[in-house]
Design a protein around this motif. Structure first.
Motif, PDB file in Angstrom:
ATOM      1  N   ILE A  19       0.843  -1.197   0.000  1.00  0.00           N
ATOM      2  CA  ILE A  19       0.000   0.000   0.000  1.00  0.00           C
ATOM      3  C   ILE A  19       0.876   1.245   0.000  1.00  0.00           C
ATOM      4  O   ILE A  19       1.753   1.408   0.842  1.00  0.00           O
ATOM      5  CB  ILE A  19      -0.934   0.010   1.232  1.00  0.00           C
ATOM      6  CG1 ILE A  19      -1.894  -1.181   1.166  1.00  0.00           C
ATOM      7  CG2 ILE A  19      -1.708   1.328   1.314  1.00  0.00           C
ATOM      8  CD1 ILE A  19      -2.727  -1.356   2.426  1.00  0.00           C
ATOM      9  N   THR A  20       0.632   2.120  -0.953  1.00  0.00           N
ATOM     10  CA  THR A  20       1.419   3.349  -1.066  1.00  0.00           C
ATOM     11  C   THR A  20       0.606   4.592  -0.732  1.00  0.00           C
ATOM     12  O   THR A  20       1.173   5.616  -0.354  1.00  0.00           O
ATOM     13  CB  THR A  20       1.971   3.503  -2.497  1.00  0.00           C
ATOM     14  OG1 THR A  20       0.887   3.494  -3.428  1.00  0.00           O
ATOM     15  CG2 THR A  20       2.930   2.366  -2.825  1.00  0.00           C
ATOM     16  N   LYS A  21      -0.714   4.505  -0.871  1.00  0.00           N
ATOM     17  CA  LYS A  21      -1.533   5.682  -0.617  1.00  0.00           C
ATOM     18  C   LYS A  21      -2.953   5.262  -0.262  1.00  0.00           C
ATOM     19  O   LYS A  21      -3.491   4.304  -0.828  1.00  0.00           O
ATOM     20  CB  LYS A  21      -1.549   6.595  -1.852  1.00  0.00           C
ATOM     21  CG  LYS A  21      -1.947   8.011  -1.550  1.00  0.00           C
ATOM     22  CD  LYS A  21      -1.498   8.915  -2.675  1.00  0.00           C
ATOM     23  CE  LYS A  21      -1.668  10.353  -2.271  1.00  0.00           C
ATOM     24  NZ  LYS A  21      -1.149  11.277  -3.267  1.00  0.00           N
ATOM     25  N   ILE A  22      -3.550   6.011   0.680  1.00  0.00           N
ATOM     26  CA  ILE A  22      -4.924   5.735   1.108  1.00  0.00           C
ATOM     27  C   ILE A  22      -5.653   7.065   1.239  1.00  0.00           C
ATOM     28  O   ILE A  22      -5.149   7.997   1.874  1.00  0.00           O
ATOM     29  CB  ILE A  22      -4.952   5.018   2.478  1.00  0.00           C
ATOM     30  CG1 ILE A  22      -4.040   3.798   2.466  1.00  0.00           C
ATOM     31  CG2 ILE A  22      -6.367   4.631   2.860  1.00  0.00           C
ATOM     32  CD1 ILE A  22      -3.821   3.193   3.837  1.00  0.00           C
ATOM     33  N   ASN A  23      -6.832   7.176   0.630  1.00  0.00           N
ATOM     34  CA  ASN A  23      -7.567   8.433   0.788  1.00  0.00           C
ATOM     35  C   ASN A  23      -8.404   8.412   2.066  1.00  0.00           C
ATOM     36  O   ASN A  23      -8.514   7.387   2.760  1.00  0.00           O
ATOM     37  CB  ASN A  23      -8.417   8.742  -0.449  1.00  0.00           C
ATOM     38  CG  ASN A  23      -9.627   7.847  -0.582  1.00  0.00           C
ATOM     39  OD1 ASN A  23      -9.777   6.872   0.148  1.00  0.00           O
ATOM     40  ND2 ASN A  23     -10.504   8.193  -1.519  1.00  0.00           N
ATOM     41  N   ASP A  24      -8.991   9.547   2.395  1.00  0.00           N
ATOM     42  CA  ASP A  24      -9.704   9.695   3.669  1.00  0.00           C
ATOM     43  C   ASP A  24     -10.890   8.748   3.791  1.00  0.00           C
ATOM     44  O   ASP A  24     -11.165   8.211   4.880  1.00  0.00           O
ATOM     45  CB  ASP A  24     -10.179  11.143   3.835  1.00  0.00           C
ATOM     46  CG  ASP A  24      -9.028  12.096   4.082  1.00  0.00           C
ATOM     47  OD1 ASP A  24      -7.953  11.619   4.499  1.00  0.00           O
ATOM     48  OD2 ASP A  24      -9.188  13.312   3.857  1.00  0.00           O
ATOM     49  N   GLN A  25     -11.604   8.543   2.677  1.00  0.00           N
ATOM     50  CA  GLN A  25     -12.764   7.652   2.720  1.00  0.00           C
ATOM     51  C   GLN A  25     -12.345   6.218   3.054  1.00  0.00           C
ATOM     52  O   GLN A  25     -13.014   5.520   3.835  1.00  0.00           O
ATOM     53  CB  GLN A  25     -13.505   7.685   1.374  1.00  0.00           C
ATOM     54  CG  GLN A  25     -14.171   9.017   1.060  1.00  0.00           C
ATOM     55  CD  GLN A  25     -15.248   9.358   2.064  1.00  0.00           C
ATOM     56  OE1 GLN A  25     -15.939   8.478   2.582  1.00  0.00           O
ATOM     57  NE2 GLN A  25     -15.396  10.641   2.365  1.00  0.00           N
ATOM     58  N   ALA A  26     -11.228   5.775   2.471  1.00  0.00           N
ATOM     59  CA  ALA A  26     -10.729   4.429   2.759  1.00  0.00           C
ATOM     60  C   ALA A  26     -10.261   4.318   4.211  1.00  0.00           C
ATOM     61  O   ALA A  26     -10.457   3.280   4.865  1.00  0.00           O
ATOM     62  CB  ALA A  26      -9.591   4.077   1.806  1.00  0.00           C
TER      63      ALA A  26
END
Length: 327
Positions: A286-293
């Motif tokens: 995992i390199t990036k996660i947005n706020d919803q996730a």
């Protein structure tokens, strides 16, 4: 637009740019090169006085237009001046540009600072290339300009204030067709294409001993973002190869700028999406996660710190559907 070659030999009448015989064969991209420079290079080999005559003839032609002494018709055989340049002279006169003296308006400091912030990605992409040009030009009478799409100067490379010159250029100046008249990057902005101008092709007399080669820089959406220009204060120090250099460097800047532009654009989409999005690399990390996730993961008791740089398999075990997608 006149002078279009489309990658083949151009047969347009304006491409016959030898002043004496009209026998120059112009190669692809002829619409961007200055026929006057090509003619000057050729005739200077046989007699430098012919180059002076060409200079004087162009100046006289421009004066005829500026002072309405004689209208220029389509039948006039001015092979060494492109119709785009003639039309620019006419527009410069209509704008009320001073024919004899340069007048560089300046952006107010707060306006310039705001513009610089807006153009930070373009400036950042251009910086390494401007530094290279600075290293090349530091012992010459050449310099490079990076402007925005309106002709506002954002960066200058190798312009020494102490160097003898008719004029000085600094960041924040607005240099376009409406302020100083015909010049290479003004035409580059108008036509959104590379342009090269030699001495007397410029509208203002104070630029008669300068030459310029300019190329456009576009963003990822095809909008003009700025121009790159190489200027020589010695008009005989610019040739057809200079345009190739500036066009190649502008393309490199454009590629870097578009990459950064795309990253910013994707990041904004990523953060504003209503759905939870998790980005992973080819190894499944995992390199990036947005706020919803993150909100969804929080419900499962998984924090941002735990998820970041963690593999999907560590979090959820083997997932055949994800394995298929990854492969």
């Amino acid at each position: 637009m006149a002078f279009l070659c489309r990658g083949t030999r151009c047969t347009a009448k304006h491409c016959a740019c030898d002043v004496l015989r009209g026998d120059v064969t112009v190669e692809p991209l002829c619409q961007f090169l200055s026929p006057a420079i090509l003619a000057k290079e050729k005739i200077a080999k046989s007699d430098c006085r012919l180059s002076e005559r060409l200079f004087e003839r162009i100046c006289q032609m421009k004066l005829d237009i500026v002072h309405d002494r004689r209208p220029i018709s389509e039948n006039d055989n001015y092979n060494y001046i492109r119709p785009e340049v003639i039309q620019s002279w006419k527009r410069s006169k209509q704008y009320g540009v001073n024919y004899r003296h340069l007048n560089f308006p300046m952006l107010p400091p707060d306006v310039y600072d705001k513009l610089k912030a807006q153009k930070q990605s373009l400036i950042h992409a251009a910086e390494p290339y401007l530094q290279r040009l600075n290293n090349i030009f530091q012992y010459t009478n050449c310099y490079a300009l990076l402007t925005d799409e309106q002709g506002s100067v954002m960066r200058i490379a190798s312009r020494c204030p102490s160097r003898k010159s008719n004029y000085q250029v600094i960041n924040g100046m607005v240099i376009n067709e409406k302020t100083i008249g015909t010049c290479s990057h003004a035409l580059c902005i108008v036509y959104k294409a590379p342009f090269q101008l030699w001495g007397p092709e410029h509208y203002c007399q104070e630029l008669h001993y300068c030459s310029g080669s300019s190329a456009p820089i576009f963003d990822s959406l095809g909008n003009l973002a700025g121009t790159l220009t190489i200027v020589s204060d010695d008009y005989y120090h610019q040739n057809a190869h200079t345009l190739g250099l500036v066009a190649a460097m502008a393309l490199s800047i454009q590629q870097s700028y578009q990459l950064e532009f795309n990253n910013i654009f994707l990041n904004r989409i990523f953060e504003c999406a209503d759905q939870g999005i998790i980005a992973v690399n080819r190894e499944g990390t995992i390199t990036k996660i947005n706020d919803q996730a993150l909100k969804l993961l929080a419900k499962l008791g998984i924090s941002r710190d735990k998820a970041t740089d963690c593999s999907l398999e560590t979090l959820w075990g083997t997932q055949p559907a994800i394995d298929v997608a990854m492969n």
